[in-house]
Write a protein that holds these residues in place. Structure first.
Motif, PDB file in Angstrom:
ATOM      1  N   VAL A  77     -47.056  -2.968 -11.038  1.00  0.00           N
ATOM      2  CA  VAL A  77     -46.200  -3.688 -10.093  1.00  0.00           C
ATOM      3  C   VAL A  77     -46.992  -3.903  -8.810  1.00  0.00           C
ATOM      4  CG1 VAL A  77     -44.035  -3.687  -8.791  1.00  0.00           C
ATOM      5  CG2 VAL A  77     -44.123  -2.619 -11.058  1.00  0.00           C
ATOM      6  N   SER A  78     -46.902  -5.097  -8.245  1.00  0.00           N
ATOM      7  CA  SER A  78     -47.605  -5.360  -6.986  1.00  0.00           C
ATOM      8  C   SER A  78     -46.956  -6.524  -6.251  1.00  0.00           C
ATOM      9  CB  SER A  78     -49.083  -5.685  -7.239  1.00  0.00           C
ATOM     10  OG  SER A  78     -49.225  -6.966  -7.840  1.00  0.00           O
ATOM     11  N   HIS A  79     -47.313  -6.632  -4.983  1.00  0.00           N
ATOM     12  CA  HIS A  79     -46.868  -7.782  -4.186  1.00  0.00           C
ATOM     13  C   HIS A  79     -47.869  -8.922  -4.345  1.00  0.00           C
ATOM     14  CE1 HIS A  79     -43.162  -6.862  -2.170  1.00  0.00           C
ATOM     15  NE2 HIS A  79     -43.581  -5.656  -1.869  1.00  0.00           N
ATOM     16  N   ALA A  80     -48.070  -9.347  -5.600  1.00  0.00           N
ATOM     17  CA  ALA A  80     -49.034 -10.402  -5.883  1.00  0.00           C
ATOM     18  C   ALA A  80     -48.596 -11.754  -5.367  1.00  0.00           C
ATOM     19  CB  ALA A  80     -49.287 -10.480  -7.392  1.00  0.00           C
ATOM     20  N   CYS A  81     -47.326 -11.887  -4.975  1.00  0.00           N
ATOM     21  CA  CYS A  81     -46.858 -13.164  -4.432  1.00  0.00           C
ATOM     22  C   CYS A  81     -46.846 -13.168  -2.911  1.00  0.00           C
ATOM     23  CB  CYS A  81     -45.468 -13.495  -4.965  1.00  0.00           C
ATOM     24  SG  CYS A  81     -45.031 -15.237  -4.774  1.00  0.00           S
ATOM     25  N   GLY A  82     -46.969 -11.986  -2.285  1.00  0.00           N
ATOM     26  CA  GLY A  82     -47.031 -11.939  -0.838  1.00  0.00           C
ATOM     27  C   GLY A  82     -45.703 -11.726  -0.145  1.00  0.00           C
ATOM     28  N   HIS A  83     -44.680 -11.295  -0.867  1.00  0.00           N
ATOM     29  CA  HIS A  83     -43.373 -11.119  -0.230  1.00  0.00           C
ATOM     30  C   HIS A  83     -43.372  -9.976   0.783  1.00  0.00           C
ATOM     31  CE1 HIS A  83     -41.097 -13.255  -3.773  1.00  0.00           C
ATOM     32  NE2 HIS A  83     -42.049 -14.002  -3.226  1.00  0.00           N
ATOM     33  N   ASP A  84     -44.310  -9.033   0.630  1.00  0.00           N
ATOM     34  CA  ASP A  84     -44.440  -7.989   1.656  1.00  0.00           C
ATOM     35  C   ASP A  84     -44.848  -8.603   2.992  1.00  0.00           C
ATOM     36  OD1 ASP A  84     -46.855  -8.698   0.463  1.00  0.00           O
ATOM     37  OD2 ASP A  84     -47.734  -6.712   0.646  1.00  0.00           O
ATOM     38  N   MET A  85     -45.644  -9.645   2.948  1.00  0.00           N
ATOM     39  CA  MET A  85     -46.006 -10.360   4.171  1.00  0.00           C
ATOM     40  C   MET A  85     -44.785 -11.051   4.763  1.00  0.00           C
ATOM     41  SD  MET A  85     -48.357 -11.094   6.378  1.00  0.00           S
ATOM     42  CE  MET A  85     -49.928 -10.678   5.589  1.00  0.00           C
ATOM     43  N   HIS A  86     -43.947 -11.630   3.903  1.00  0.00           N
ATOM     44  CA  HIS A  86     -42.743 -12.310   4.387  1.00  0.00           C
ATOM     45  C   HIS A  86     -41.809 -11.339   5.100  1.00  0.00           C
ATOM     46  CE1 HIS A  86     -43.317 -15.305   0.784  1.00  0.00           C
ATOM     47  NE2 HIS A  86     -44.351 -15.280   1.613  1.00  0.00           N
ATOM     48  N   VAL A  87     -41.623 -10.149   4.514  1.00  0.00           N
ATOM     49  CA  VAL A  87     -40.775  -9.132   5.142  1.00  0.00           C
ATOM     50  C   VAL A  87     -41.357  -8.720   6.487  1.00  0.00           C
ATOM     51  CG1 VAL A  87     -39.864  -6.784   4.927  1.00  0.00           C
ATOM     52  CG2 VAL A  87     -39.865  -8.313   2.934  1.00  0.00           C
ATOM     53  N   THR A  88     -42.662  -8.534   6.531  1.00  0.00           N
ATOM     54  CA  THR A  88     -43.331  -8.144   7.779  1.00  0.00           C
ATOM     55  C   THR A  88     -43.145  -9.216   8.845  1.00  0.00           C
ATOM     56  OG1 THR A  88     -44.966  -6.913   6.504  1.00  0.00           O
ATOM     57  CG2 THR A  88     -45.523  -7.412   8.786  1.00  0.00           C
ATOM     58  N   TRP A  89     -43.317 -10.473   8.462  1.00  0.00           N
ATOM     59  CA  TRP A  89     -43.118 -11.580   9.407  1.00  0.00           C
ATOM     60  C   TRP A  89     -41.710 -11.558   9.992  1.00  0.00           C
ATOM     61  CZ3 TRP A  89     -45.272 -15.946   5.753  1.00  0.00           C
ATOM     62  CH2 TRP A  89     -46.669 -16.015   5.892  1.00  0.00           C
ATOM     63  N   LEU A  90     -40.710 -11.404   9.130  1.00  0.00           N
ATOM     64  CA  LEU A  90     -39.340 -11.461   9.623  1.00  0.00           C
ATOM     65  C   LEU A  90     -39.015 -10.245  10.492  1.00  0.00           C
ATOM     66  CD1 LEU A  90     -36.651 -12.812   9.851  1.00  0.00           C
ATOM     67  CD2 LEU A  90     -36.043 -11.978   7.567  1.00  0.00           C
ATOM     68  N   MET A  91     -39.539  -9.099  10.131  1.00  0.00           N
ATOM     69  CA  MET A  91     -39.333  -7.928  10.980  1.00  0.00           C
ATOM     70  C   MET A  91     -39.960  -8.146  12.356  1.00  0.00           C
ATOM     71  SD  MET A  91     -39.909  -4.911   8.130  1.00  0.00           S
ATOM     72  CE  MET A  91     -39.957  -3.577   9.309  1.00  0.00           C
ATOM     73  N   GLY A  92     -41.174  -8.672  12.378  1.00  0.00           N
ATOM     74  CA  GLY A  92     -41.833  -8.943  13.653  1.00  0.00           C
ATOM     75  C   GLY A  92     -41.094  -9.974  14.474  1.00  0.00           C
ATOM     76  N   ALA A  93     -40.630 -11.054  13.814  1.00  0.00           N
ATOM     77  CA  ALA A  93     -39.893 -12.098  14.530  1.00  0.00           C
ATOM     78  C   ALA A  93     -38.572 -11.552  15.066  1.00  0.00           C
ATOM     79  CB  ALA A  93     -39.637 -13.282  13.598  1.00  0.00           C
ATOM     80  N   ALA A  94     -37.890 -10.728  14.266  1.00  0.00           N
ATOM     81  CA  ALA A  94     -36.626 -10.145  14.716  1.00  0.00           C
ATOM     82  C   ALA A  94     -36.838  -9.301  15.959  1.00  0.00           C
ATOM     83  CB  ALA A  94     -36.011  -9.305  13.589  1.00  0.00           C
TER      84      ALA A  94
END
Length: 402
Positions: free
Chosen positions: A88-105
């Protein structure tokens, strides 16, 4: 925003990927972060979805969306913070998406110069194209303020910081089908006593290839892929059934209907021609609509993104065959959507590229989303994505000065 802390969050999420509808840890990280930054939190939406609400007086509401789930893909990047979960891995980059939204929030919470409501939507199960609908079915649109706009972004194998935004249809609709062809099994030495579903399946695969070449106009776009054939378990045994796994990509709903109808006609026709004892079963297991950026909203958002896009700017990559279920959120809310790409790749391989076509050509030669080798470079990708999301949100939120 503390860039080191956000980098630590990203590496932590990358180490702990979770499959669709199993994102309990990730959802907890997001919910705790939202509470820390004074957001009201609604969690458990669509199993693991989270929505954070921050209101600053009267004004428009904006939904900012990130998907959270990982893929059943073993990681081969060799990163010091590589996935700690086998297969299992974040091969699509959704961990980056979560990080972006946390930072923006966090950045929006720290600012006092806007009015309205920010809704941070952390969505499960995008990889199954079911998470957005699950949140909608669980009352997302009734439990948070309805938005004037839905905004989202996806990391891509483009140079870090580049933004790709296409007005109108951007990503294709996707339909994944399971086709079960029934036969009558028996001994491989006596095929005359059987109805061989493997032969029927083989004929079906070949015939399916004629849909795009003979039933779709050259001015239209469609892709039909047979991704798997599953039948039998031994050399000399003819099985009772064969299964085909298909994927269809289209942009135009009329083309989609035509292709799906053709699949049904061909599968049933080949089964009948092969003497199948009963009709085949055709089930659509996953489905995502065309992601269509509202043209006026995309232009307004583009103007907000251009000043923060970095040296590569905002480009129009055109229609792409990838798929997303974020459109479901916008449709449920009755709101326009603007969705864009943010480059996350090392810029080095792109040296000398000057046109969108050249950038896309280079992107096709390096590890891309869903590859076991894919990973964005954390910096400047994290900062670029946070800045883009904040700038887009500010464009749609009210201004305290007005």
């Amino acid at each position: 925003m503390d860039s080191k802390r956000l980098r630590d969050v990203y590496e932590d999420l990358h180490r702990h990927p979770e499959l669709s509808f199993q994102e309990h840890r990730t959802a907890g990280v997001a919910a705790d972060w939202l509470r820390e930054h004074a957001y009201g939190v609604v969690d458990g939406l669509g199993v693991t979805g989270v929505a954070g609400i921050l209101q600053r007086g009267d004004g428009p509401a904006v939904w900012l969306r990130a998907d959270m789930d990982a893929l059943p893909v073993g990681e081969e990047t060799g990163l010091p913070y590589a996935s700690g979960v086998d297969g299992v891995s974040h091969a699509c980059g959704h961990d980056m998406h979560v990080t972006w939204l946390m930072g923006a929030a966090a950045e929006l919470a720290a600012a006092e110069d806007w009015r309205g409501t920010v809704v941070a939507v952390f969505q499960p199960a995008e990889e199954l194209a079911k998470g957005a609908q699950a949140m909608v079915d669980d009352g997302l649109a009734e439990r948070v303020p309805r938005p004037e706009i839905v905004l989202g972004q996806h990391v891509a194998p483009l140079p870090a910081g580049m933004i790709g935004l296409t007005p109108g249809p951007m990503w294709a609709a996707s339909d994944s089908l399971r086709v079960t062809i029934h036969g009558r099994g028996g001994h491989g030495s006596r095929p005359e006593t059987t109805v061989d579903p493997v032969v029927i399946a083989a004929a079906t695969v070949l015939r399916l290839q004629t849909i795009v070449s003979r039933e779709v106009s050259t001015t239209e776009t469609a892709v039909v892929t047979v991704g798997a054939i599953q039948a039998g378990a031994k050399h000399n045994v003819i099985p009772d059934s064969a299964t085909l796994l298909l994927n269809v990509r289209t942009y135009d709903p009329k083309v989609r209907d035509r292709v799906l109808n053709a699949i049904t006609r061909i599968v049933r026709g080949e089964a009948a021609a092969g003497g199948a004892p009963r009709d085949p079963e055709i089930v659509i297991e996953e489905s995502a609509p065309t992601l269509t950026n509202d043209v006026a909203a995309a232009e307004r958002t583009r103007r907000a993104l251009e000043p923060v896009a970095g040296p590569f700017g905002v480009v129009n990559p055109g229609q792409l065959p990838s798929s997303e279920d974020v459109q479901v959120l916008a449709t449920a809310a009755g709101s326009p959507i603007t969705f864009w790409l943010v480059g996350g790749a090392d810029p080095t391989p792109f040296r000398g590229a000057t046109t969108v076509e050249q950038f896309i050509e280079v992107a096709g030669r390096i590890p891309s989303n869903h590859s076991p080798l894919y990973h964005p470079i954390p910096e400047p990708t994290i900062a670029a994505g946070v800045t883009a999301l904040v700038s887009a949100a500010r464009e749609w939120l009210g201004d305290r000065a007005r």
